[in-house]
Design a protein around this motif. Sequence first.
Motif, PDB file in Angstrom:
ATOM      1  N   HIS A 229       0.831  -1.202   0.000  1.00 14.90           N
ATOM      2  CA  HIS A 229       0.000   0.000   0.000  1.00 14.90           C
ATOM      3  C   HIS A 229       0.865   1.252   0.000  1.00 14.90           C
ATOM      4  N   GLU A 230       1.912   1.250   0.821  1.00 15.70           N
ATOM      5  CA  GLU A 230       2.879   2.344   0.837  1.00 15.70           C
ATOM      6  C   GLU A 230       4.178   1.816   0.256  1.00 15.70           C
ATOM      7  N   ASN A 231       4.293   1.883  -1.067  1.00 16.21           N
ATOM      8  CA  ASN A 231       5.446   1.241  -1.690  1.00 16.21           C
ATOM      9  C   ASN A 231       6.720   2.074  -1.572  1.00 16.21           C
ATOM     10  N   PHE A 232       6.577   3.399  -1.444  1.00 21.47           N
ATOM     11  CA  PHE A 232       7.734   4.293  -1.396  1.00 21.47           C
ATOM     12  C   PHE A 232       7.542   5.175  -0.176  1.00 21.47           C
ATOM     13  N   ALA A 233       8.326   4.906   0.881  1.00 18.98           N
ATOM     14  CA  ALA A 233       8.166   5.673   2.110  1.00 18.98           C
ATOM     15  C   ALA A 233       9.520   5.924   2.752  1.00 18.98           C
ATOM     16  N   THR A 234       9.612   7.060   3.444  1.00 17.10           N
ATOM     17  CA  THR A 234      10.836   7.438   4.146  1.00 17.10           C
ATOM     18  C   THR A 234      10.452   7.940   5.542  1.00 17.10           C
ATOM     19  N   GLU A 235      11.161   7.440   6.549  1.00 13.40           N
ATOM     20  CA  GLU A 235      10.911   7.858   7.922  1.00 13.40           C
ATOM     21  C   GLU A 235      12.173   8.502   8.501  1.00 13.40           C
ATOM     22  N   LEU A 236      11.973   9.604   9.201  1.00 16.78           N
ATOM     23  CA  LEU A 236      13.073  10.366   9.784  1.00 16.78           C
ATOM     24  C   LEU A 236      12.904  10.402  11.299  1.00 16.78           C
ATOM     25  N   VAL A 237      14.007  10.151  12.015  1.00 22.90           N
ATOM     26  CA  VAL A 237      13.960  10.043  13.472  1.00 22.90           C
ATOM     27  C   VAL A 237      15.055  10.907  14.097  1.00 22.90           C
ATOM     28  N   GLY A 238      14.715  11.552  15.202  1.00 29.46           N
ATOM     29  CA  GLY A 238      15.677  12.293  16.009  1.00 29.46           C
ATOM     30  C   GLY A 238      15.136  12.396  17.419  1.00 29.46           C
ATOM     31  N   ASP A 239      15.753  13.193  18.252  1.00 26.55           N
ATOM     32  CA  ASP A 239      15.288  13.366  19.625  1.00 26.55           C
ATOM     33  C   ASP A 239      13.919  14.038  19.631  1.00 26.55           C
ATOM     34  N   ASP A 240      12.882  13.249  19.979  1.00 25.49           N
ATOM     35  CA  ASP A 240      11.499  13.709  19.981  1.00 25.49           C
ATOM     36  C   ASP A 240      11.060  14.177  18.596  1.00 25.49           C
ATOM     37  N   ILE A 241      11.588  13.489  17.568  1.00 25.70           N
ATOM     38  CA  ILE A 241      11.222  13.779  16.176  1.00 25.70           C
ATOM     39  C   ILE A 241      10.864  12.467  15.485  1.00 25.70           C
ATOM     40  N   TYR A 242       9.727  12.429  14.824  1.00 27.80           N
ATOM     41  CA  TYR A 242       9.393  11.326  13.930  1.00 27.80           C
ATOM     42  C   TYR A 242       8.552  11.877  12.790  1.00 27.80           C
ATOM     43  N   LEU A 243       9.029  11.716  11.562  1.00 24.34           N
ATOM     44  CA  LEU A 243       8.300  12.143  10.374  1.00 24.34           C
ATOM     45  C   LEU A 243       8.279  11.012   9.358  1.00 24.34           C
ATOM     46  N   LYS A 244       7.128  10.801   8.741  1.00 26.85           N
ATOM     47  CA  LYS A 244       7.007   9.778   7.704  1.00 26.85           C
ATOM     48  C   LYS A 244       6.495  10.425   6.429  1.00 26.85           C
TER      49      LYS A 244
END
Length: 323
Positions: A229-244
């Motif tokens: 369903h989500e064939n192309f995805a990128t997730e970003l992580v840091g201190d109290d950071i999460y973005l998809k």
Amino acid sequence: MKITFIGVGGIAGNYRGSLKRLQRPIAAVCDINADRVAAIAAEENATAYTNHQEMLQKENPDVVFTCIPPGAHTTQVADAAKSGAAVFVAKPVAQDMDTAQIACNAIKDAGVINQVGYMARYSDITDKAKELVGDRKLTMGIGRFLARMGASHPWWGKFEVSRGQMVEQTTHVFDLIRYFLGDVESVQAFGIKGVSDGIADFEECTVCNLKFESGAVGSITSTCVARAHENFATELVGDDIYLKLTHDLSLRGQISGEGVDFTGTEAGYFRQVEQFVKAVETNNQNLVRSSYADAVRTLAVTLAANRSLETGQIEPVLEKGTD
């Protein structure tokens, strides 16, 4: 602005459509397939060629779009740069570092505007994610490219031509994670072959771990045998950071306890061409987010991943590509 094309299959149609929206006519097109290039030339009211050097010599173009498979790259980009033309190159820029570095050097020596078609760098959600992250430190990147390729594709499933899914397709994910987390120091990859008959002669399922020069870590998963369903995805992580970030132009997550829920409208396919044309018109390389030299660094990461598939070891990313 005289615009020409080397290679008119596949992604060239997307670039041609963007140029049409910008009301930028195409003067000449070149392809080794004489019937195909004649048909495209008729559509564009352009001159057809089957030899790119002849086209460069006779047309003296201002701009050359190069849209050919990785294994077809020889001197096309270097020749275009040496002729004085600005160059837009479909990803990946080559299938080996020697070819890519020769082109990189030619671009640098000629001082021409240059861009590579990593459209995700130009999307609304990438812009928004960059704005939200700001100067906060990212410590992990997670990516995926999960698709099922057609067995009838003329060249994609042949390692000799494509150099595999990580180099040819998942390169978008590698590049986008690099755009946020910086250069990669080393990788380790594992894969499996023979999952599905007829799709590819290389590893159809791979995982690749990355260590960035900043100390951050990452992991990228690929397959060409299963739809997601989500064939192309990128997730970003840091201190109290999460973005998809996903291919349907959604950006979700949280930063410092505040929720993020944003939907974009521009995937980057059109904007990358629009920005390139502006860069050429104003002779301003700073308008480009995906230079050829930077794309060479992405290529170096994926080629290191391929080496790791063979050795099973951690492989350094030695080649960097120089601006």
